[in-house]
Motif scaffolding. Sequence first.
Motif, mmCIF file in Angstrom:
data_model
loop_
_atom_site.group_PDB
_atom_site.id
_atom_site.type_symbol
_atom_site.label_atom_id
_atom_site.label_comp_id
_atom_site.label_asym_id
_atom_site.label_seq_id
_atom_site.Cartn_x
_atom_site.Cartn_y
_atom_site.Cartn_z
ATOM 1 N N GLN A 1 2.913 -4.249 -15.299
ATOM 2 C CA GLN A 1 3.986 -5.011 -15.937
ATOM 3 C C GLN A 1 4.323 -6.294 -15.192
ATOM 4 N N TYR A 2 4.316 -6.229 -13.841
ATOM 5 C CA TYR A 2 4.760 -7.381 -13.051
ATOM 6 C C TYR A 2 3.648 -7.996 -12.202
ATOM 7 N N LYS A 3 2.433 -7.443 -12.308
ATOM 8 C CA LYS A 3 1.280 -7.977 -11.567
ATOM 9 C C LYS A 3 1.456 -7.858 -10.051
ATOM 10 N N VAL A 4 2.216 -6.865 -9.599
ATOM 11 C CA VAL A 4 2.350 -6.634 -8.162
ATOM 12 C C VAL A 4 0.993 -6.194 -7.599
ATOM 13 N N ALA A 5 0.641 -6.730 -6.443
ATOM 14 C CA ALA A 5 -0.641 -6.414 -5.802
ATOM 15 C C ALA A 5 -0.518 -5.085 -5.063
ATOM 16 N N ILE A 6 -1.054 -4.029 -5.650
ATOM 17 C CA ILE A 6 -0.885 -2.687 -5.097
ATOM 18 C C ILE A 6 -2.198 -2.127 -4.564
ATOM 19 N N LYS A 7 -2.050 -1.171 -3.642
ATOM 20 C CA LYS A 7 -3.137 -0.350 -3.125
ATOM 21 C C LYS A 7 -2.589 1.077 -3.012
ATOM 22 N N VAL A 8 -3.335 2.057 -3.500
ATOM 23 C CA VAL A 8 -2.878 3.454 -3.436
ATOM 24 C C VAL A 8 -3.967 4.305 -2.799
ATOM 25 N N VAL A 9 -3.611 4.986 -1.709
ATOM 26 C CA VAL A 9 -4.527 5.943 -1.081
ATOM 27 C C VAL A 9 -3.895 7.332 -1.138
ATOM 28 N N LEU B 1 0.845 -1.195 0.000
ATOM 29 C CA LEU B 1 0.000 0.000 0.000
ATOM 30 C C LEU B 1 0.876 1.238 0.000
ATOM 31 N N GLN B 2 0.601 2.132 -0.930
ATOM 32 C CA GLN B 2 1.327 3.395 -1.026
ATOM 33 C C GLN B 2 0.514 4.512 -0.388
ATOM 34 N N SER B 3 1.115 5.178 0.600
ATOM 35 C CA SER B 3 0.466 6.357 1.185
ATOM 36 C C SER B 3 0.826 7.555 0.319
ATOM 37 N N SER B 4 0.000 7.799 -0.688
ATOM 38 C CA SER B 4 0.185 8.981 -1.511
ATOM 39 C C SER B 4 -0.464 10.166 -0.803
ATOM 40 N N THR B 5 -0.696 11.230 -1.516
ATOM 41 C CA THR B 5 -1.050 12.477 -0.849
ATOM 42 C C THR B 5 -1.954 13.339 -1.718
ATOM 43 N N SER B 6 -2.705 14.193 -1.072
ATOM 44 C CA SER B 6 -3.508 15.179 -1.796
ATOM 45 C C SER B 6 -2.637 16.174 -2.537
ATOM 46 N N GLU B 7 -1.350 16.226 -2.200
ATOM 47 C CA GLU B 7 -0.447 17.152 -2.888
ATOM 48 C C GLU B 7 -0.269 16.779 -4.365
ATOM 49 N N VAL B 8 -0.668 15.575 -4.756
ATOM 50 C CA VAL B 8 -0.603 15.245 -6.178
ATOM 51 C C VAL B 8 -1.570 16.112 -6.985
ATOM 52 N N TYR B 9 -2.530 16.732 -6.309
ATOM 53 C CA TYR B 9 -3.472 17.631 -6.987
ATOM 54 C C TYR B 9 -2.924 19.059 -7.100
ATOM 55 N N GLY B 10 -1.819 19.345 -6.380
ATOM 56 C CA GLY B 10 -1.214 20.673 -6.436
ATOM 57 C C GLY B 10 -2.156 21.742 -5.909
ATOM 58 N N GLU C 1 -9.009 -6.665 -6.984
ATOM 59 C CA GLU C 1 -9.543 -5.791 -8.018
ATOM 60 C C GLU C 1 -9.485 -4.325 -7.609
ATOM 61 N N VAL C 2 -9.402 -4.071 -6.323
ATOM 62 C CA VAL C 2 -9.380 -2.688 -5.812
ATOM 63 C C VAL C 2 -7.936 -2.252 -5.643
ATOM 64 N N ILE C 3 -7.502 -1.321 -6.460
ATOM 65 C CA ILE C 3 -6.125 -0.843 -6.361
ATOM 66 C C ILE C 3 -6.050 0.658 -6.097
ATOM 67 N N GLY C 4 -7.117 1.403 -6.368
ATOM 68 C CA GLY C 4 -7.099 2.834 -6.150
ATOM 69 C C GLY C 4 -6.735 3.581 -7.416
ATOM 70 N N PRO C 5 -6.368 4.847 -7.290
ATOM 71 C CA PRO C 5 -6.222 5.571 -6.024
ATOM 72 C C PRO C 5 -7.573 5.886 -5.379
ATOM 73 N N VAL C 6 -7.560 5.969 -4.043
ATOM 74 C CA VAL C 6 -8.743 6.322 -3.270
ATOM 75 C C VAL C 6 -8.391 7.473 -2.332
ATOM 76 N N ASN C 7 -9.184 8.545 -2.399
ATOM 77 C CA ASN C 7 -8.995 9.676 -1.490
ATOM 78 C C ASN C 7 -9.373 9.273 -0.066
ATOM 79 N N ILE C 8 -8.511 9.618 0.887
ATOM 80 C CA ILE C 8 -8.787 9.392 2.297
ATOM 81 C C ILE C 8 -8.633 10.728 3.021
ATOM 82 N N GLY C 9 -9.704 11.214 3.597
ATOM 83 C CA GLY C 9 -9.649 12.485 4.311
ATOM 84 C C GLY C 9 -11.024 12.845 4.818
ATOM 85 N N ASN C 10 -11.097 13.961 5.507
ATOM 86 C CA ASN C 10 -12.363 14.450 6.038
ATOM 87 C C ASN C 10 -12.882 15.548 5.113
#
Length: 320
Positions: free
Chosen positions: A162-170, A112-121, A232-241
């Motif tokens: 490419q490698y079928k790694v099981a990922i989750k991105v939030v 699971l990758q803890s991404s960020t709302s900063e990707v929206y700039g 089947e669920v990989i994201g990205p999914v927004n997590i916040g209030n």
Amino acid sequence: MSRRILITGGAGFLGSYLSEQLLAQGNEILCVDNFLTGTRSNIEHLAGHPRFQFMRHDVSVPLYAEVDEIYNLACPASPVHYQHDPMQTTKTSVIGAINMLELADRMKAKVLQSSTSEVYGDPLVHPQRESYWGNVNPIGIRACYDEGKRCAETLFFDYHRQYKVAIKVVRIFNTYGPRMHPQDGRVVSNFIMQALRGETITIFGDGLQTRSFCYRDDLVEAMIRMMATDGEVIGPVNIGNPGEFTIRALAEMVIDLTGSHSKIVYYPRPQDDPMQRRPDISKAREILRWEPRVPLREGLVKTIDYFAGLLSGGHAIAAE
């Protein structure tokens, strides 16, 4: 069934609480941190736990371990810290992501990758949905973090394709709570520490810029739910209030809750600082059956109590 779980950035305020929650579920935890922003005090109460292991390690260096799941939280998350050493921030985001993906590939583990709302700039769409590609300055002073996290997302999806790694991105929006670093430069910790010390509260900009604040416990629950979803669920999914507050309103709330006599002063808004930030959490509601439960005032009271304990020299409060 017990799993062996690696948490990078595990001594941070989110990582340490995540460790607690996953230990309570009966799992084995390998907590990895280089203490760049995390602290030993956040995890010292877990040191004697038979299913908890700590390793001091920088994720920009390859890591070899037998694990079933990986939560990749490693990276400074506040402007003060990630701008202090922008090269290392980028390495942590990009090379760290590669190293965790390589480990996940070797172990056939979920990551699971803890991404960020900063990707929206500084967003031109409000509120921000996962389908929005963002408005990021690629050569600005925040780019080491913003673009580093965007590149990490690219790597996660390419490894999956490419490698079928099981990922989750939030994508994590502003989060706060006990165990935040008191000098991390984030607005919640800044305001609370200034108010408790009776110092002037500094707002950068006119205070009308908005943020959405998610309490730590809610955020960690969402991450655990995301990891538990099927392949089947990989994201990205927004997590916040999705509750939206101006920075000025936050400052006034902190002054009220602390009983402080601090005055508010204003300084110029930093380069590329977003004017609006609020998540659309429709996906999280639908996929994770999750939404935040802790109101801002309630979460601030708990966070203020934590910082007040630090200032009074209390140590037990660090372990809650």
